[in-house]
Scaffold this motif. Structure first.
Motif, short mmCIF file in Angstrom:
data_model
loop_
_atom_site.label_atom_id
_atom_site.label_comp_id
_atom_site.label_asym_id
_atom_site.label_seq_id
_atom_site.Cartn_x
_atom_site.Cartn_y
_atom_site.Cartn_z
N MET A 52 29.91 2.06 42.56
CA MET A 52 30.08 0.70 42.43
C MET A 52 29.57 -0.12 41.40
O MET A 52 28.70 0.20 40.96
N PHE A 53 30.37 -0.61 40.67
CA PHE A 53 30.27 -1.64 39.52
C PHE A 53 30.31 -2.99 39.94
O PHE A 53 31.11 -3.55 40.57
N GLN A 54 29.21 -3.53 39.67
CA GLN A 54 28.93 -5.15 40.21
C GLN A 54 28.39 -5.84 39.16
O GLN A 54 27.58 -5.63 38.25
N SER A 55 29.14 -7.03 38.82
CA SER A 55 28.71 -7.90 37.72
C SER A 55 27.49 -8.55 38.08
O SER A 55 27.51 -9.12 39.27
N VAL A 56 26.29 -8.58 37.25
CA VAL A 56 25.26 -9.27 37.58
C VAL A 56 25.04 -10.20 36.18
O VAL A 56 25.85 -10.12 35.02
N SER A 57 24.11 -11.11 35.91
CA SER A 57 24.01 -12.01 34.66
C SER A 57 23.63 -11.07 33.87
O SER A 57 24.16 -11.49 32.68
N GLU A 58 22.97 -9.89 33.81
CA GLU A 58 22.53 -9.47 32.38
C GLU A 58 23.61 -8.14 32.09
O GLU A 58 23.53 -8.07 30.78
N GLY A 59 24.58 -7.94 32.86
CA GLY A 59 25.49 -6.93 32.71
C GLY A 59 26.30 -6.25 33.92
O GLY A 59 26.77 -7.08 34.73
N VAL A 60 26.24 -5.06 34.04
CA VAL A 60 27.02 -4.37 35.09
C VAL A 60 25.99 -3.47 35.90
O VAL A 60 25.35 -2.52 35.08
N LEU A 61 25.87 -3.61 37.12
CA LEU A 61 24.96 -2.76 37.79
C LEU A 61 25.81 -1.84 38.60
O LEU A 61 26.88 -2.00 39.04
N ILE A 62 25.33 -0.45 38.16
CA ILE A 62 26.15 0.60 38.61
C ILE A 62 25.32 1.37 39.80
O ILE A 62 24.01 1.73 39.81
N GLN A 63 25.78 1.49 41.03
CA GLN A 63 25.17 2.32 41.92
C GLN A 63 26.09 3.18 42.82
O GLN A 63 27.39 2.88 43.04
N GLY A 64 25.47 4.28 43.38
CA GLY A 64 26.48 5.08 43.97
C GLY A 64 25.68 6.54 44.10
O GLY A 64 24.52 6.63 44.09
N THR A 65 26.58 7.50 44.23
CA THR A 65 26.07 8.91 44.32
C THR A 65 26.66 9.81 43.68
O THR A 65 28.02 9.52 43.29
N VAL A 66 26.45 11.06 43.40
CA VAL A 66 26.77 12.12 42.52
C VAL A 66 26.64 13.36 43.13
O VAL A 66 25.31 13.80 43.78
N ASP A 67 27.67 14.10 43.24
CA ASP A 67 27.57 15.51 43.84
C ASP A 67 27.88 16.43 43.00
O ASP A 67 28.88 16.54 42.37
N VAL A 68 26.90 17.77 42.71
CA VAL A 68 27.21 18.64 41.97
C VAL A 68 26.91 20.02 42.57
O VAL A 68 26.27 20.03 43.54
N THR A 69 27.27 21.16 41.87
CA THR A 69 26.82 22.55 42.33
C THR A 69 25.81 22.98 41.41
O THR A 69 26.04 22.86 39.87
N LEU A 70 24.70 23.47 41.86
CA LEU A 70 23.76 24.11 40.73
C LEU A 70 23.50 25.48 40.64
O LEU A 70 23.76 26.02 41.63
N GLU A 71 23.07 26.01 39.47
CA GLU A 71 22.74 27.41 39.47
C GLU A 71 21.50 27.39 38.51
O GLU A 71 21.18 26.49 37.58
N GLY A 72 20.85 28.61 38.61
CA GLY A 72 19.59 28.53 37.99
C GLY A 72 18.62 29.96 38.53
O GLY A 72 19.37 30.75 38.92
N ARG A 73 17.39 29.83 38.13
CA ARG A 73 16.42 31.00 38.51
C ARG A 73 15.38 30.67 39.03
O ARG A 73 14.83 29.46 38.40
N CYS A 74 14.77 31.32 39.74
CA CYS A 74 13.66 31.21 40.46
C CYS A 74 12.54 31.34 39.29
O CYS A 74 12.40 32.04 38.57
N ALA A 75 11.41 30.01 39.34
CA ALA A 75 10.50 30.15 38.03
C ALA A 75 9.52 31.26 38.33
O ALA A 75 8.74 31.62 37.41
N ARG A 76 9.47 31.81 39.55
CA ARG A 76 8.38 32.71 39.92
C ARG A 76 8.87 34.37 39.73
O ARG A 76 8.23 35.30 39.19
N CYS A 77 10.03 34.37 40.63
CA CYS A 77 10.66 36.04 40.77
C CYS A 77 12.04 36.09 39.92
O CYS A 77 12.40 37.03 39.83
N LEU A 78 12.29 35.00 39.18
CA LEU A 78 13.78 34.95 38.35
C LEU A 78 14.94 35.55 39.43
O LEU A 78 15.95 35.61 38.62
N THR A 79 14.87 35.39 40.64
CA THR A 79 16.13 35.43 41.59
C THR A 79 17.10 34.18 41.11
O THR A 79 16.70 33.27 40.94
N GLU A 80 18.07 34.84 41.04
CA GLU A 80 19.41 33.70 40.94
C GLU A 80 19.59 32.68 42.07
O GLU A 80 19.41 32.95 43.19
N LEU A 81 19.49 31.42 41.64
CA LEU A 81 19.58 30.40 42.51
C LEU A 81 21.06 29.64 42.37
O LEU A 81 21.65 29.56 41.56
#
Ligand SMILES: [Zn+2]
Ligand SMILES: [Zn+2]
Length: 189
Positions: A52-81
């Motif tokens: 959502m883009f909203q005009s405010v006195s200093e500029g534009v306020l952006i609020q909302g949500t973002v959805d993503v898919t993550l991949e990685g490794r466990c910091a202790r056992c390195l199992t794929e996440l």
């Protein structure tokens, strides 16, 4: 600002009158570097943003949500996440003259404020921050992951409690060498 970037969006149709609002949904292709050392958004995967883009006195306020898919490794056992993440976005993007006014007041942080340039906003750093700053420094496969056995490299969480490795007393190495030596002499006698 690179106008060819898909993350650079126009706000030319958002009236500058305070309180004016526009809603917009996006599906971006995630760049390579949305992450930290052990965790990242899968490069090339869909990054969905509802903003959502909203005009405010200093500029534009952006609020909302973002959805993503993550991949990685466990910091202790390195199992794929593999995981999905849902983060909130809240960022004020400044008109250049608003940022300039803050700079003139001596606000040192005003040098680094996100800016509206020629009615365009670059969403990439905004979305990146909302995702990456929420990532754990040490991602774990399980809250109580105990890491790996130093000897065999197996995950402790999958090993029996009494798992151990037996080691020969190094003194036996000396005895074995002596025995081999005696046997050698015996053969040549
Ligand atoms: Zn683990
Ligand atoms: Zn072991």
């Amino acid at each position: 600002m690179d106008l060819r970037s898909p993350f650079v969006v126009s706000i030319v149709d958002l009236p500058r009158q305070e309180g004016s609002v526009r809603h917009q949904s996006y599906v971006f292709e995630t760049p390579e570097d949305f992450g930290v050392e052990l965790l990242r958004v899968v490069p090339g995967s869909a990054l969905k943003a509802n903003l959502m883009f909203q005009s405010v006195s200093e500029g534009v306020l952006i609020q909302g949500t973002v959805d993503v898919t993550l991949e990685g490794r466990c910091a202790r056992c390195l199992t794929e996440l593999h995981d999905d993440a849902h983060e909130t976005v809240a960022e004020l993007i400044f008109y250049p003259e608003s940022a300039k006014a803050l700079q003139d007041e001596g606000d040192e942080e005003a040098d680094d404020l996100p800016l509206i340039e020629d009615d365009h906003i670059d969403l990439e750093p905004i979305l990146r921050d909302s995702i990456v700053l929420s990532m754990p420094f040490t991602p774990l496969c399980e809250e109580d992951c105990e890491g790996l056995c130093q000897e065999c490299g197996e995950r402790w969480n999958e090993l029996p409690d009494d798992h151990t490795h037996e080691f020969l007393d190094p003194r036996f190495d000396g005895l074995a060498a002596l025995a081999a030596e005696l046997e050698n002499k015996g053969n040549h006698a």
